[in-house]
Scaffold this active site. Structure first.
Site, PDB file in Angstrom:
ATOM      1  N   SER A   1       1.278  -7.576  -0.851  1.00  0.00           N
ATOM      2  CA  SER A   1       1.983  -8.607  -0.076  1.00  0.00           C
ATOM      3  C   SER A   1       1.112  -9.809   0.275  1.00  0.00           C
ATOM      4  CB  SER A   1       2.624  -8.014   1.176  1.00  0.00           C
ATOM      5  OG  SER A   1       1.708  -7.866   2.222  1.00  0.00           O
TER       6      SER A   1
ATOM      7  N   THR B   1       0.830  -1.210   0.000  1.00  0.00           N
ATOM      8  CA  THR B   1       0.000   0.000   0.000  1.00  0.00           C
ATOM      9  C   THR B   1       0.861   1.254   0.000  1.00  0.00           C
ATOM     10  OG1 THR B   1      -1.871  -1.089   1.027  1.00  0.00           O
ATOM     11  CG2 THR B   1      -1.685   1.273   1.419  1.00  0.00           C
TER      12      THR B   1
ATOM     13  N   THR C   1       1.603  -4.339   4.297  1.00  0.00           N
ATOM     14  CA  THR C   1       1.442  -4.652   5.724  1.00  0.00           C
ATOM     15  C   THR C   1       0.976  -6.093   5.961  1.00  0.00           C
ATOM     16  OG1 THR C   1      -0.847  -3.847   5.705  1.00  0.00           O
ATOM     17  CG2 THR C   1       0.862  -2.260   6.338  1.00  0.00           C
ATOM     18  N   ASP C   2       0.329  -6.702   4.939  1.00  0.00           N
ATOM     19  CA  ASP C   2      -0.414  -7.936   5.223  1.00  0.00           C
ATOM     20  C   ASP C   2       0.456  -9.140   5.576  1.00  0.00           C
ATOM     21  OD1 ASP C   2      -2.791  -6.622   5.007  1.00  0.00           O
ATOM     22  OD2 ASP C   2      -3.234  -7.270   2.967  1.00  0.00           O
TER      23      ASP C   2
END
Ligand code: SIN
Length: 308
Positions: free
Chosen positions: A59, A14, A92-93
């Protein structure tokens, strides 16, 4: 050549996302190149930097070959005497999985700081630029080492960091260990030790050479769990299983029996907990080996064990 170089490795996420200007949902992650991300942050203008785009993905789609390339590029740059540290931009995932993978494979004596954003670069107020500045601050902090995650002014260690919120800018936690420190007004306030582990050249070599990665799945204990998922995975040829147990790693009786049968057939099985905090406390008579970290990190360890 400058003696204080920071290398920035882009992988997408992101932080590199693009969407309708001013909105923070409905964007596409991994669209903006890492050099463009940096050129939008005037605060970093004076820092000697080298940039590489290792990948450009969301990700959630993280793959082993990207981990392989990322580890290889980190190892290359960490070996350069003029490089102080590395900043990795990442979604972030699955950030916590990449962080633990890199800590295990590189055990770096210099800082490798993974940073991210919860809002795309095209949001009204993106959080990526400040996170980048904070990541640079951590990477340049004297004595910093190991794989760190920096988000929303908090410095987390690779072993503890977990994404704990779907939307909030401060989306990560370090559980009951707490963060390693905070970045405040351009300085790191350190609370506890940097991540430290012993480098294992044989492991790094195995990762670099791997063409096929082992198939390791996570199964979760829950109300109504039974043997079927485990039995189906074993029948399909899975190489290793991590079970996210309830509470202190407890398991539904039928599921436990299925896992024990799998172990009896030579399959590696590791037991973690689906609880956010605490770790599985081993008790006398436990039949399945326990792992102290979150299920996704136990899975990274099992992958590496099977690879080596
Ligand atoms: C991703 O993980 O690449 C998308 C989500 C994010 O970065 O927050």
């Amino acid at each position: 050549m400058s003696a204080d170089r920071i290398v920035v490795l882009g992988t997408g996420g992101t932080i590199a996302g693009r969407g309708q200007p001013g909105t923070d949902l409905g964007y596409v992650a991994g669209q903006i190149g890492v050099e463009d991300l940096l050129s939008g942050v005037p605060e970093l203008a004076g820092v000697p930097v080298a940039c590489e785009q290792v990948a450009q993905i969301d990700s959630k789609d993280m793959r082993f070959d990207v981990w392989q390339s990322l580890a290889a590029r980190c190892a290359h740059w960490l070996a350069q005497p003029d490089v102080t540290g590395i900043v990795v931009t990442h979604g972030t995932d699955t950030l916590e999985e990449t962080a633990w993978f890199l800590q295990r494979v590189l055990a770096p004596a210099k800082p490798v700081v993974i940073t991210c954003a919860m809002r795309p670069a095209t949001a009204l107020v993106p959080d990526g630029p400040q996170n980048l500045v904070d990541a640079f601050t951590a990477a340049r902090h004297p004595g910093a080492r190991g794989v760190l995650a920096v988000c929303a002014g908090v410095v987390h260690g690779a072993a503890e960091v977990r994404k704990v919120h779907t939307y909030r800018l401060d989306a990560f936690g370090s559980g009951d260990a707490g963060p390693i420190g905070y970045v405040e007004a351009g300085r790191v306030r350190q609370l506890r030790e940097w991540p430290r582990s012993v480098a294992d050249p044989a492991l790094s070599d195995a990762v670099a050479r791997a063409r096929e990665w082992p198939w390791v799945e996570i199964v979760t204990n829950h109300a109504g769990a039974g043997a079927r998922t485990v039995d189906a995975l074993v029948a399909a040829g899975v190489h290793g299983l991590v079970v996210a147990g309830t509470g202190n790693g407890s398991l539904n009786a039928a599921m436990e029996q299925a896992l024990l049968r799998a172990m009896g057939q030579g399959l590696r099985v590791v037991r973690s907990t689906r609880c956010l905090d605490g770790e599985v406390i081993v008790q006398a008579g436990d039949a399945l080996p326990a792992h102290p970290l979150a299920p996704v990190k136990a899975r990274v360890d099992l992958l590496l064990e099977l690879l080596a």
